[in-house]
Scaffold this active site. Structure first.
Site, PDB file in Angstrom:
ATOM      1  CD  GLU A 134     -19.570  32.164 135.504  1.00  0.00           C
ATOM      2  OE1 GLU A 134     -19.490  31.293 136.399  1.00  0.00           O
ATOM      3  OE2 GLU A 134     -18.845  33.171 135.470  1.00  0.00           O
ATOM      4  CD  GLU A 143     -19.363  27.976 143.393  1.00  0.00           C
ATOM      5  OE1 GLU A 143     -18.171  28.100 143.745  1.00  0.00           O
ATOM      6  OE2 GLU A 143     -20.285  28.712 143.796  1.00  0.00           O
ATOM      7  CG  ASN A 180     -25.300  39.577 143.668  1.00  0.00           C
ATOM      8  OD1 ASN A 180     -25.528  40.751 143.400  1.00  0.00           O
ATOM      9  ND2 ASN A 180     -24.088  39.059 143.570  1.00  0.00           N
TER      10      ASN A 180
END
Length: 271
Positions: A134, A143, A180
């Site tokens: 990731e 990201e 989340n």
């Protein structure tokens, strides 16, 4: 990137709750202070005994812990061997640390501490395989291009989005989505909906958020093989032939780390 869909999340929670309450004669009540001294409180809110309550899902009471020392497995050589593969210019090089990872585990005493020693080593290898994939071996914190993407599920009114905030991938497992960030913040102590950037600014919170997601969504499927953990983390986008190269990347990292930690990868590696 953590991208469980709303539908999958609800199904997973319902099934897990049913399983946690499906042991005849064991379930007494929702937790709180209602469990006896010999019972565990599962993360689904039930008191009971046995592996469904005192194993990986345990949130309180006499949780099962195999006594494995994570620090003895995640040695400086192992952790820094991953981190040092990131380019010197990577922002993650000065953010992620073994110390922050180990400190985060103080809040998650069940992480990689159920089952055999071999299973503990395999779970650690799996966690770091996904984190490495990731983040590019801990190169990135956020990201790439995430700020331009919409990770607000407006149907989740229990975790309302702040229109001035972005819930894109951050941290070792690239925590994503309002549904989340909200519960992660509630459980580990930060404003997940109002200040999701905390996961990218505080190394300890960053690792806690990653381990929180792991314990709530991934650890429970470790016994199904590494492929099940891929599906739990990014199955919607990668599994079932959608992104075979990314799946293979995760598998390659996992087998490499298993070799380093002296444990066989086991079966069912792909998804």
């Amino acid at each position: 990137m953590v991208t469980l869909t709303m539908k999958q999340s609800l199904i997973a929670i319902l099934l897990a709750g049913i399983l946690a309450g499906a042991v005849p004669g064991k379930v007494k009540a929702q937790c709180g202070n209602t469990c006896s001294a010999t019972e565990c409180c599962s993360r689904f809110g039930f008191c009971g005994t046995g592996s469904d309550f005192c194993g990986v899902n345990c949130r309180g009471g006499p949780c099962v812990n195999n006594g494995v020392s994570i620090a003895d497995i995640v040695t400086p050589e192992f952790f820094n061997g991953i981190l040092n593969q990131a380019a010197a210019s990577c922002v993650g090089r000065n953010f992620y640390s073994r110390g922050a990872f180990l400190d985060a585990l103080d809040s998650f005493t069940q992480f990689a501490r159920t089952g055999t020693v071999e299973e503990s080593r395999r779970e650690i290898a799996a966690f770091f395989a996904h984190a490495s994939h990731e983040t590019g071996r801990f190169c990135s914190i956020e990201e790439d291009g995430g700020a331009s993407k919409d990770y607000c599920d407006e149907t989740r009114t229990d975790y309302p989005c702040n229109p001035n905030k972005g819930y894109y991938g951050r941290g070792p497992l690239q925590l994503s989505w309002n549904y989340n960030y909200g519960p992660a913040g509630n459980d580990i102590g930060f404003d997940g909906l109002g200040a999701p950037e905390t996961v990218a600014n505080d190394p300890l919170i960053s690792f806690k958020a990653a381990v929180w997601y792991w314990m709530n969504n991934v650890a429970g499927v470790m016994n199904q093989g590494f492929g099940a953990t891929i599906r739990a983390i990014n199955g919607d986008l990668e599994c079932d032939g959608k992104e075979p190269a990314k799946v293979q990347s995760r598998i390659n990292l996992f087998t490499d780390y298993c070799n380093q930690l002296g444990v066989a990868p086991g079966g069912n590696l792909s998804c």
